[in-house]
Design an enzyme around this catalytic site. Sequence first.
Site, PDB file in Angstrom:
ATOM      1  N   ASP A  33       0.869  -1.160   0.098  1.00  0.00           N
ATOM      2  CA  ASP A  33       0.193  -0.045  -0.137  1.00  0.00           C
ATOM      3  C   ASP A  33       0.975   1.297  -0.107  1.00  0.00           C
ATOM      4  O   ASP A  33       0.299   2.351  -0.072  1.00  0.00           O
ATOM      5  CB  ASP A  33      -0.908  -0.107   1.145  1.00  0.00           C
ATOM      6  CG  ASP A  33      -0.130  -0.047   2.590  1.00  0.00           C
ATOM      7  OD1 ASP A  33       1.103  -0.097   2.642  1.00  0.00           O
ATOM      8  OD2 ASP A  33      -0.972  -0.083   3.342  1.00  0.00           O
ATOM      9  N   GLY A  34       2.116   1.035  -0.067  1.00  0.00           N
ATOM     10  CA  GLY A  34       3.188   2.246   0.096  1.00  0.00           C
ATOM     11  C   GLY A  34       3.596   2.519   1.315  1.00  0.00           C
ATOM     12  O   GLY A  34       4.702   3.564   1.146  1.00  0.00           O
ATOM     13  N   ARG A  89      14.711  25.351   3.980  1.00  0.00           N
ATOM     14  CA  ARG A  89      14.612  26.659   3.429  1.00  0.00           C
ATOM     15  C   ARG A  89      13.222  26.939   3.335  1.00  0.00           C
ATOM     16  O   ARG A  89      13.127  28.314   3.117  1.00  0.00           O
ATOM     17  CB  ARG A  89      15.167  26.180   2.030  1.00  0.00           C
ATOM     18  CG  ARG A  89      16.704  26.033   1.917  1.00  0.00           C
ATOM     19  CD  ARG A  89      17.185  25.922   0.397  1.00  0.00           C
ATOM     20  NE  ARG A  89      16.772  24.681  -0.189  1.00  0.00           N
ATOM     21  CZ  ARG A  89      16.969  24.555  -1.324  1.00  0.00           C
ATOM     22  NH1 ARG A  89      17.320  25.231  -2.095  1.00  0.00           N
ATOM     23  NH2 ARG A  89      16.567  23.414  -1.849  1.00  0.00           N
ATOM     24  N   GLN A  90      12.269  26.255   3.829  1.00  0.00           N
ATOM     25  CA  GLN A  90      10.972  26.569   4.011  1.00  0.00           C
ATOM     26  C   GLN A  90      10.930  27.259   5.342  1.00  0.00           C
ATOM     27  O   GLN A  90      10.058  26.689   6.231  1.00  0.00           O
ATOM     28  CB  GLN A  90       9.799  25.694   3.599  1.00  0.00           C
ATOM     29  CG  GLN A  90       9.874  25.201   2.183  1.00  0.00           C
ATOM     30  CD  GLN A  90       8.760  24.201   1.717  1.00  0.00           C
ATOM     31  OE1 GLN A  90       7.625  24.537   2.432  1.00  0.00           O
ATOM     32  NE2 GLN A  90       9.109  23.120   1.006  1.00  0.00           N
ATOM     33  N   HIS A 122      20.504  25.900   6.256  1.00  0.00           N
ATOM     34  CA  HIS A 122      20.508  27.087   5.242  1.00  0.00           C
ATOM     35  C   HIS A 122      20.313  28.225   6.177  1.00  0.00           C
ATOM     36  O   HIS A 122      20.988  29.177   5.881  1.00  0.00           O
ATOM     37  CB  HIS A 122      19.293  26.873   4.265  1.00  0.00           C
ATOM     38  CG  HIS A 122      19.341  27.868   3.351  1.00  0.00           C
ATOM     39  ND1 HIS A 122      20.447  27.905   2.293  1.00  0.00           N
ATOM     40  CD2 HIS A 122      18.546  28.865   3.059  1.00  0.00           C
ATOM     41  CE1 HIS A 122      20.417  29.116   1.615  1.00  0.00           C
ATOM     42  NE2 HIS A 122      19.121  29.576   1.981  1.00  0.00           N
ATOM     43  N   LYS A 184      23.130  38.676  -5.688  1.00  0.00           N
ATOM     44  CA  LYS A 184      22.197  37.721  -6.234  1.00  0.00           C
ATOM     45  C   LYS A 184      20.847  38.142  -5.753  1.00  0.00           C
ATOM     46  O   LYS A 184      20.347  38.511  -4.972  1.00  0.00           O
ATOM     47  CB  LYS A 184      22.213  36.187  -5.656  1.00  0.00           C
ATOM     48  CG  LYS A 184      21.405  35.282  -6.452  1.00  0.00           C
ATOM     49  CD  LYS A 184      21.590  33.860  -5.676  1.00  0.00           C
ATOM     50  CE  LYS A 184      21.287  33.691  -4.285  1.00  0.00           C
ATOM     51  NZ  LYS A 184      21.214  32.352  -3.796  1.00  0.00           N
ATOM     52  N   ARG A 186      17.013  36.655  -6.397  1.00  0.00           N
ATOM     53  CA  ARG A 186      16.300  35.443  -6.782  1.00  0.00           C
ATOM     54  C   ARG A 186      14.932  35.766  -7.805  1.00  0.00           C
ATOM     55  O   ARG A 186      13.919  36.744  -6.873  1.00  0.00           O
ATOM     56  CB  ARG A 186      15.969  34.609  -5.812  1.00  0.00           C
ATOM     57  CG  ARG A 186      15.059  33.233  -5.983  1.00  0.00           C
ATOM     58  CD  ARG A 186      15.223  32.221  -4.950  1.00  0.00           C
ATOM     59  NE  ARG A 186      16.501  31.632  -5.064  1.00  0.00           N
ATOM     60  CZ  ARG A 186      17.151  30.886  -5.534  1.00  0.00           C
ATOM     61  NH1 ARG A 186      16.283  30.350  -6.864  1.00  0.00           N
ATOM     62  NH2 ARG A 186      18.466  30.449  -5.527  1.00  0.00           N
ATOM     63  N   ASP A 210      29.401  27.341  -1.301  1.00  0.00           N
ATOM     64  CA  ASP A 210      28.110  27.501  -0.783  1.00  0.00           C
ATOM     65  C   ASP A 210      27.624  26.500   0.394  1.00  0.00           C
ATOM     66  O   ASP A 210      28.051  25.337   0.255  1.00  0.00           O
ATOM     67  CB  ASP A 210      26.931  27.563  -2.105  1.00  0.00           C
ATOM     68  CG  ASP A 210      25.691  28.415  -1.725  1.00  0.00           C
ATOM     69  OD1 ASP A 210      25.625  28.888  -0.449  1.00  0.00           O
ATOM     70  OD2 ASP A 210      25.004  28.854  -2.675  1.00  0.00           O
TER      71      ASP A 210
END
Length: 282
Positions: A33-34, A89-90, A122, A184, A186, A210
């Site tokens: 079923d995953g 990063r969220q 991050h 930079k 974005r 980075d």
Amino acid sequence: MIVSGSTSQSLAAALAEATGEALAGVEFERFPDGELMGKVGEFEADRAVVVASTVSSDAHIELLQLQDAVREAGAEEVVTVLPYMGYARQDAAFEPGQPVSVRAMARAISTGTDRVLTVNPHEPDVTDHFSVPAETVDAAGLLADPLPEDLVEPVFCSPDEGAIGIAETVRETYGGGETDFFEKTRLSGSEVEIEPSDTDVEGRDVVLTDDIIATGSTMSESVAVLEERGAARVFVTCVHPMLAANAHTKLARAGVETVFGTDTIERPVSAVSVAPVVADSL
């Protein structure tokens, strides 16, 4: 004992060697079923160190299951090592109705552990979202190890001002050179605008640094600028070599000499292990 998620098996083995602690057997299964199941084999220790880079939603589920499994097996203390923390990063609700995803993940992870270590997140303040003691481990200095010893008047450059600290750390560990950064902007999740730096790079080797390389767009744009300005060789280094989709191809086409990363995300470019610095923190 060191307990490895499926995404961090090489690092967990290196960490077991660095600490002298035993490496537990683990098995992973996916049901028809995953649903997933991560289980621990014979476990005889008071402390479990669960090592899992949460590079996917499945990896998050595995981590939570392993935390629970070692408690079930009798561990009195659980330490969770997140070499790479997914969703970091969220870190804000950028639009109305959005979650602070890293906060949600931190809350869930906190329920099954006594302490958390995460490598170069991050945003360093993501540790504030955990309800248990949490700290960051800095692995940036390790990025100097795989670099050639014969760099010509090297410039250690970050793709934006926010990552200049990594460039400075790599330069300091390498033992010489200049540091600089690009401006930079974005434009979207996959589109960036790069403004050239003022440092003269003509005939000099440049090391781009980075914390993470995801799609490779930012780095590729940076390399293109350096090529236009006459840089000799360009090396790319990062702590977390996500290299999603065609990132490696982008970098190769841009003219990158070599890409070096650590094993926080286990990739062919993982040239150095973070096990020693994580072991020190443990």
